[in-house]
Design a protein around this motif. Sequence first.
Motif, short mmCIF file in Angstrom:
data_model
loop_
_atom_site.label_atom_id
_atom_site.label_comp_id
_atom_site.label_asym_id
_atom_site.label_seq_id
_atom_site.Cartn_x
_atom_site.Cartn_y
_atom_site.Cartn_z
N ASP A 165 46.80 55.34 22.64
CA ASP A 165 45.21 55.46 23.17
C ASP A 165 45.22 55.30 24.64
OD1 ASP A 165 44.60 55.76 20.47
OD2 ASP A 165 43.14 54.16 20.51
N ILE A 166 45.71 54.37 25.07
CA ILE A 166 45.77 54.22 26.51
C ILE A 166 46.58 55.69 27.29
CG2 ILE A 166 46.67 52.83 28.60
CD1 ILE A 166 46.56 50.37 26.57
N ILE A 167 47.79 56.00 26.73
CA ILE A 167 48.47 56.97 27.04
C ILE A 167 47.61 58.43 27.34
CG2 ILE A 167 50.48 58.32 26.65
CD1 ILE A 167 51.99 55.80 26.14
N GLU A 168 46.90 58.53 26.01
CA GLU A 168 46.16 59.69 26.01
C GLU A 168 45.19 59.71 26.88
OE1 GLU A 168 43.18 61.69 22.51
OE2 GLU A 168 44.06 59.91 22.23
N HIS A 169 44.42 58.52 27.13
CA HIS A 169 43.43 58.38 28.24
C HIS A 169 44.04 58.70 29.57
CE1 HIS A 169 40.03 56.66 30.51
NE2 HIS A 169 40.86 56.04 31.12
N PHE A 170 45.10 58.52 29.91
CA PHE A 170 46.03 58.55 31.00
C PHE A 170 46.08 60.11 31.34
CE2 PHE A 170 49.82 59.38 33.72
CZ PHE A 170 49.44 59.15 34.53
N ARG A 171 46.69 60.60 30.19
CA ARG A 171 46.98 62.05 30.21
C ARG A 171 45.83 62.99 30.46
NH1 ARG A 171 52.39 61.38 30.78
NH2 ARG A 171 53.39 60.93 28.99
N ARG A 172 44.56 62.52 29.94
CA ARG A 172 43.54 63.24 30.10
C ARG A 172 42.81 63.30 31.31
NH1 ARG A 172 41.32 61.49 25.60
NH2 ARG A 172 40.03 59.70 26.70
N HIS A 173 43.03 61.99 32.02
CA HIS A 173 42.28 61.90 33.31
C HIS A 173 43.56 61.71 34.45
CE1 HIS A 173 38.58 61.39 31.38
NE2 HIS A 173 39.17 60.68 30.54
N GLN A 174 44.64 62.31 34.07
CA GLN A 174 45.66 62.05 35.31
C GLN A 174 45.27 62.67 36.61
OE1 GLN A 174 49.69 63.02 33.93
NE2 GLN A 174 50.55 62.65 36.00
N PRO A 175 44.69 63.74 36.69
CA PRO A 175 44.16 64.30 38.09
C PRO A 175 43.39 63.19 38.89
CG PRO A 175 44.20 65.86 36.59
CD PRO A 175 44.48 64.85 35.64
N GLU A 176 42.49 62.57 38.12
CA GLU A 176 41.64 61.52 38.88
C GLU A 176 42.25 60.39 39.01
OE1 GLU A 176 38.81 63.45 35.58
OE2 GLU A 176 41.17 63.31 36.00
N PHE A 177 43.33 59.85 38.35
CA PHE A 177 44.26 58.77 38.55
C PHE A 177 44.86 58.91 39.72
CE2 PHE A 177 43.57 57.19 34.20
CZ PHE A 177 43.24 55.91 34.68
N GLU A 178 45.48 60.04 40.10
CA GLU A 178 46.25 60.65 41.17
C GLU A 178 45.41 60.66 42.31
OE1 GLU A 178 48.21 64.26 39.67
OE2 GLU A 178 49.94 62.93 38.80
N GLN A 179 44.18 61.08 42.30
CA GLN A 179 43.35 61.05 43.24
C GLN A 179 42.74 59.76 43.87
OE1 GLN A 179 39.39 63.18 42.47
NE2 GLN A 179 38.61 62.76 44.45
N ALA A 180 42.84 59.05 42.90
CA ALA A 180 42.52 57.41 43.17
C ALA A 180 43.55 56.88 44.09
CB ALA A 180 42.18 56.59 42.12
N ALA A 181 44.97 57.07 43.50
CA ALA A 181 46.40 56.63 44.37
C ALA A 181 46.17 57.16 45.78
CB ALA A 181 47.29 57.03 43.34
N ARG A 182 46.00 58.52 45.70
CA ARG A 182 45.97 58.96 47.17
C ARG A 182 45.04 58.51 48.05
NH1 ARG A 182 46.56 64.08 44.18
NH2 ARG A 182 44.36 64.16 44.50
N LEU A 183 43.93 58.08 47.54
CA LEU A 183 42.71 57.64 48.54
C LEU A 183 43.06 56.13 48.56
CD1 LEU A 183 39.91 57.83 49.47
CD2 LEU A 183 38.88 56.62 47.33
N ILE A 184 43.55 55.48 47.89
CA ILE A 184 44.22 54.05 48.11
C ILE A 184 45.41 54.15 49.35
CG2 ILE A 184 45.66 52.12 47.35
CD1 ILE A 184 44.06 52.82 44.65
N GLN A 185 46.10 55.06 49.19
CA GLN A 185 47.33 55.29 50.21
C GLN A 185 46.85 55.77 51.63
OE1 GLN A 185 49.57 57.77 47.72
NE2 GLN A 185 51.11 56.18 47.29
N ASN A 186 45.95 56.63 51.52
CA ASN A 186 45.28 57.13 52.86
C ASN A 186 44.38 56.10 53.59
OD1 ASN A 186 46.42 59.84 52.25
ND2 ASN A 186 44.83 60.62 51.21
N ARG A 187 43.74 55.51 52.95
CA ARG A 187 43.24 54.29 53.55
C ARG A 187 43.92 52.94 53.75
NH1 ARG A 187 36.99 55.25 51.08
NH2 ARG A 187 36.64 57.52 51.68
N ARG A 188 45.23 53.08 53.41
CA ARG A 188 45.95 51.80 53.88
C ARG A 188 45.61 50.41 53.30
NH1 ARG A 188 50.11 53.56 56.66
NH2 ARG A 188 50.32 51.34 57.87
N PHE A 189 44.72 50.39 52.16
CA PHE A 189 44.35 49.04 51.76
C PHE A 189 45.50 48.17 51.61
CE2 PHE A 189 40.93 51.82 49.78
CZ PHE A 189 39.66 51.35 50.59
#
Length: 280
Positions: A165-189
């Motif tokens: 179920d977790i993997i299916e949730h990730f696959r379905r929303h992978q673009p949003e997860f990747e967007q969040a990762a980019r935001l974290i990296q760009n803001r250098r938290f």
Amino acid sequence: MKYILVLLACCLPLLVRAATPLQPLQIAEQFLARSGWPDMRHYLSGEAAGQARRQSLGQQIPAAVQRRCELLQQGAATAVVSVELRDSVSRSDIYLHFRRDSAAATPWTLAAVRSLAMTQLGPPMLKILADMPPGEVTQYNQKHPDAPHAFMLGNIRLWIGPDADIIEHFRRHQPEFEQAARLIQNRRFFASPLDSTLSGEQAANADAELLALLRPLYISRVTQRTLGSVAGLEFIIGGVTDNTVGLLYQPNAAQVPRMSPERIIMVKPLGKGWYLYKTT
């Protein structure tokens, strides 16, 4: 004489297979089989040997439950096999940890069985939330603006749910997860060393734009301190104390933390630097 040679030719492959020590995945499949396993004691060590003295795990599980074994990692000294248990109404996962002693007659042995612990509160919490009438949901949301009703339902379902179920949730929303990762990296938290990232973690989890991405994904917080993976980003779903489940973004495979029965009980690759993990 001719018949003896024919008999030897037929039996020799069987004798060779019998003399060949089993590999971790083979041991897992035998240990989870519905029938008994006469040679089980030769392939158990440590706490697993003390827990399975008379019956294999497969004998203890109801016969109707389907079991599927998957090799997650096999190195020179350790290996981990993930096991999905499934019937008509539920799915769950356990993780078998193996160790290797090259001097032993059976080099690979099952040393420990693990699963995500302390999930007992999840089902009653989920039932209370699911049974709330609309009026109570409105009041709940007013009292818990940072973790509203819809977020808590989705979050708890993932926390106590099966890996699939977790993997299916990730696959379905992978673009949003990747967007969040980019935001974290760009803001250098998390630009500081691992031992001084608390302020960065607090800033990340208070960032309105990041929270707007994380809440629909049912992520409770982001951190870099649970696994201690250098430059990795941990998207925590939930858990109690040290028993957590989450998603790791670590583009450098060499920096992915190793599994062990004492700490990180499972790391499952999802591709493109993403991993599902559980700790204990």
